[in-house]
Design a protein around this motif. Structure first.
Motif, mmCIF file in Angstrom:
data_model
loop_
_atom_site.group_PDB
_atom_site.id
_atom_site.type_symbol
_atom_site.label_atom_id
_atom_site.label_comp_id
_atom_site.label_asym_id
_atom_site.label_seq_id
_atom_site.Cartn_x
_atom_site.Cartn_y
_atom_site.Cartn_z
ATOM 1 N N VAL A 124 -82.929 -8.668 -22.451
ATOM 2 C CA VAL A 124 -82.718 -8.533 -21.053
ATOM 3 C C VAL A 124 -82.918 -10.127 -20.441
ATOM 4 O O VAL A 124 -82.129 -11.012 -20.022
ATOM 5 N N ASP A 125 -84.222 -10.616 -20.893
ATOM 6 C CA ASP A 125 -84.415 -11.851 -20.892
ATOM 7 C C ASP A 125 -83.679 -13.017 -21.150
ATOM 8 O O ASP A 125 -83.597 -13.970 -20.585
ATOM 9 N N ALA A 126 -83.228 -12.720 -22.439
ATOM 10 C CA ALA A 126 -82.447 -13.726 -23.290
ATOM 11 C C ALA A 126 -81.136 -13.901 -22.495
ATOM 12 O O ALA A 126 -80.495 -14.989 -22.271
ATOM 13 N N VAL A 127 -80.383 -12.736 -22.270
ATOM 14 C CA VAL A 127 -79.268 -12.807 -21.511
ATOM 15 C C VAL A 127 -79.347 -13.758 -20.116
ATOM 16 O O VAL A 127 -78.628 -14.444 -19.870
ATOM 17 N N GLY A 128 -80.367 -13.446 -19.404
ATOM 18 C CA GLY A 128 -80.679 -14.132 -18.333
ATOM 19 C C GLY A 128 -80.936 -15.381 -18.412
ATOM 20 O O GLY A 128 -80.432 -16.469 -17.769
ATOM 21 N N GLN A 174 -88.894 -13.001 -11.897
ATOM 22 C CA GLN A 174 -87.620 -13.452 -11.946
ATOM 23 C C GLN A 174 -86.472 -12.379 -11.331
ATOM 24 O O GLN A 174 -85.451 -13.081 -10.861
ATOM 25 N N ALA A 175 -86.615 -11.188 -11.362
ATOM 26 C CA ALA A 175 -85.747 -10.508 -10.487
ATOM 27 C C ALA A 175 -85.584 -10.756 -9.101
ATOM 28 O O ALA A 175 -84.491 -11.049 -8.358
ATOM 29 N N ALA A 176 -86.874 -11.335 -8.489
ATOM 30 C CA ALA A 176 -86.990 -11.641 -7.114
ATOM 31 C C ALA A 176 -86.290 -12.992 -6.965
ATOM 32 O O ALA A 176 -85.672 -13.263 -5.991
ATOM 33 N N GLY A 177 -86.565 -13.777 -8.123
ATOM 34 C CA GLY A 177 -85.742 -15.143 -7.921
ATOM 35 C C GLY A 177 -84.292 -15.036 -7.774
ATOM 36 O O GLY A 177 -83.740 -15.627 -6.961
ATOM 37 N N PHE A 178 -83.644 -14.189 -8.719
ATOM 38 C CA PHE A 178 -82.344 -13.914 -8.524
ATOM 39 C C PHE A 178 -81.827 -13.289 -7.309
ATOM 40 O O PHE A 178 -80.773 -13.608 -6.605
ATOM 41 N N LEU A 179 -82.514 -12.329 -6.633
ATOM 42 C CA LEU A 179 -82.264 -11.809 -5.461
ATOM 43 C C LEU A 179 -82.381 -12.875 -4.088
ATOM 44 O O LEU A 179 -81.607 -12.852 -3.557
ATOM 45 N N ALA A 216 -76.551 -8.308 -10.991
ATOM 46 C CA ALA A 216 -76.530 -7.497 -12.001
ATOM 47 C C ALA A 216 -77.817 -7.970 -12.775
ATOM 48 O O ALA A 216 -78.632 -7.114 -13.345
ATOM 49 N N ASN A 217 -78.091 -9.286 -12.931
ATOM 50 C CA ASN A 217 -79.198 -10.031 -13.436
ATOM 51 C C ASN A 217 -80.600 -9.607 -12.895
ATOM 52 O O ASN A 217 -81.256 -9.153 -13.550
ATOM 53 N N ALA A 218 -80.595 -9.484 -11.564
ATOM 54 C CA ALA A 218 -81.753 -9.127 -10.898
ATOM 55 C C ALA A 218 -82.167 -7.639 -11.369
ATOM 56 O O ALA A 218 -83.382 -7.384 -11.537
ATOM 57 N N THR A 219 -81.126 -6.810 -11.323
ATOM 58 C CA THR A 219 -81.263 -5.439 -11.521
ATOM 59 C C THR A 219 -81.575 -5.226 -12.909
ATOM 60 O O THR A 219 -82.730 -4.352 -13.254
#
Length: 438
Positions: free
Chosen positions: A43-47, A108-113, A195-198
């Motif tokens: 997941v982190d690599a895709v992000g 990281q999820a918060a950053g994308f949100l 989707a990335n945040a989720t």
């Protein structure tokens, strides 16, 4: 000596060569780490693959800023997070890596949100800063989590597979970015951001639910962990390892920095060839790292594997430099495609061994601090390589390849004696004070 640690848990250079049939496995599925950590890594690599290219395109779409303005704000946000690894490592030593990895993913999820609310330079900087902080927290703790789940030679297999997952995930993220660019839709960009945040939230939940916390080492007499930062700053061999690995990592970063400019502007090759070359290296690393690492480690130590990686990188630089002698056309493209395999072989040989050596050379009580500091070898290479290439390329198009190849050989010569010093110090640190060092 009968009073030392069990032989099955000792890790010495050359063990793999003396036990070629030894099977290295991931932890059993019942403890969850065998699949939960790879999921989190993927997941982190895709992000990561999406982060920079998607960030640039997205921020240019939702703001009135120029390319230069967005680039400067992203660089400033990244620079503000560079001091975090040592602090994160200290926290890892106190509470363990598992909760820190979870916090990094949620950040990281918060950053994308926050991306969804970007409308100007201030909101852009804050979103990029939160995302960069999360990224730095995660990568400053995840290797300690991996090291906590495996002992001895198993670390090499863990780090090899981690490298494969990271390469495959980053490649997938890059492909997704290409699809988004083709759609050229702000709604598609926002959907991918959400989707990335989720996915980061789900990855954090996976680690929280299925990865057990490892055994924490005993504290100092006052009940606190040892002062990892002071110990690190006095540990000259480990600081030297960070420096030598920086030279190796310049070769890693050099692929993405130098190849597009050199191939298109320096050699006059078609632009599509760059995509082919990067795909070749991604596929090679994503599919072959574990196998290459296993075979190399049967024949040499971790330092030896790193040295061979440097030699292969030097060969890659020499092959790229000699490409100026070929005419532009299919022959040049085929020749460069073969040269890219040298880079892939170097990356597969060096990466797992470097991470495993850094983990085993770190004292157990201060492992979080040490492994977080080891991340500076990557961060420094990321900062130095673009400027190094730009300055040298301005003098001569072949000069960057000569210099980077020389750096690779220098690191290869330095790592073997440094490994002996590190393993000797690590072995001395494992001897119990109650047992005479015969």
């Amino acid at each position: 000596m009968d009073g030392g640690p069990p032989r099955a848990h000792q890790c010495r250079p050359g063990d793999a060569a003396r036990h070629p049939r030894r099977t290295v496995r991931w932890p059993r599925a019942r403890d969850g780490a065998g699949w939960a950590i790879p999921v989190a890594l993927a997941v982190d690599a895709v992000g990561t693959g999406l982060y920079l290219p998607l960030s640039m395109v997205y921020f240019l779409t939702v703001t009135d800023l120029s390319e230069a303005g967005v680039g400067l704000l992203l660089t400033a946000a990244t620079a503000c997070s560079l001091l975090l690894p040592l602090l994160v490592g200290r926290i890892v030593d106190r509470v363990g890596p598992r909760p820190v990895v979870i916090v990094g993913q949620l950040t990281q999820a918060a950053g994308f949100l926050l991306y969804l609310g970007v409308s100007g330079p201030v909101s852009l900087f804050l979103a990029a800063l939160v995302e960069s902080v999360g990224l730095r927290v995660y990568w400053s703790s995840v290797f300690a989590l991996i090291s906590e789940q495996a002992e001895g030679e198993a670390k090499d297999e863990w780090f090899a597979r981690a490298g494969m997952i990271r390469a495959a995930g980053t490649g997938a993220g890059t492909v997704l970015t290409g699809v988004l660019l083709a759609l050229a839709s702000q709604d598609a960009y926002r959907g991918m951001v959400l989707a990335n945040a989720t996915s980061f939230v789900l990855a954090a939940a996976t680690v929280a639910l299925f990865v057990r916390a490892g055994r924490r080492p005993a504290g100092e007499p006052d009940g606190q962990p040892s002062d990892g930062i002071r110990r690190l700053l006095r540990d000259r061999p480990y600081l030297a390892l960070i420096g030598v690995n920086t030279l190796f990592n310049i070769c890693t970063v050099f692929l993405a920095v130098a190849v597009p400019v050199y191939v298109i502007r320096g050699l006059g090759a078609p632009g599509w060839a760059v995509g082919v070359f990067l795909t070749i290296t991604t596929v090679a690393v994503a599919t072959g790292t574990a196998t290459v690492n296993r075979r190399v480690r049967r024949r040499t130590s971790r330092g030896g594997a790193m040295a061979w990686g440097g030699v292969l990188w030097a060969a890659w630089c020499a092959a790229a430099a000699l490409a100026v002698l070929l005419p532009s056309g299919p022959l040049l493209v085929g020749y460069l495609a073969f040269a890219m395999l040298l880079w892939g072989a170097a990356e597969m040989t060096h990466g797992p061994a470097a991470n495993a050596l850094s983990a085993d050379a770190a004292p157990e009580r201060s492992r979080g601090t040490y492994l977080a500091a080891f991340q500076y070898s990557f961060a420094t290479a990321d900062m130095v390589t673009p400027a190094l290439f730009g300055v040298l390329y301005g003098v001569n198009r072949v000069l960057p390849w000569a210099v980077v190849g020389s750096l690779a050989l220098t690191a290869s010569l330095a790592i073997r004696p440094l490994e002996r010093r590190l393993t000797r110090d690590a072995a001395a640190g494992q001897v119990s004070p109650a047992v005479p060092a015969g």
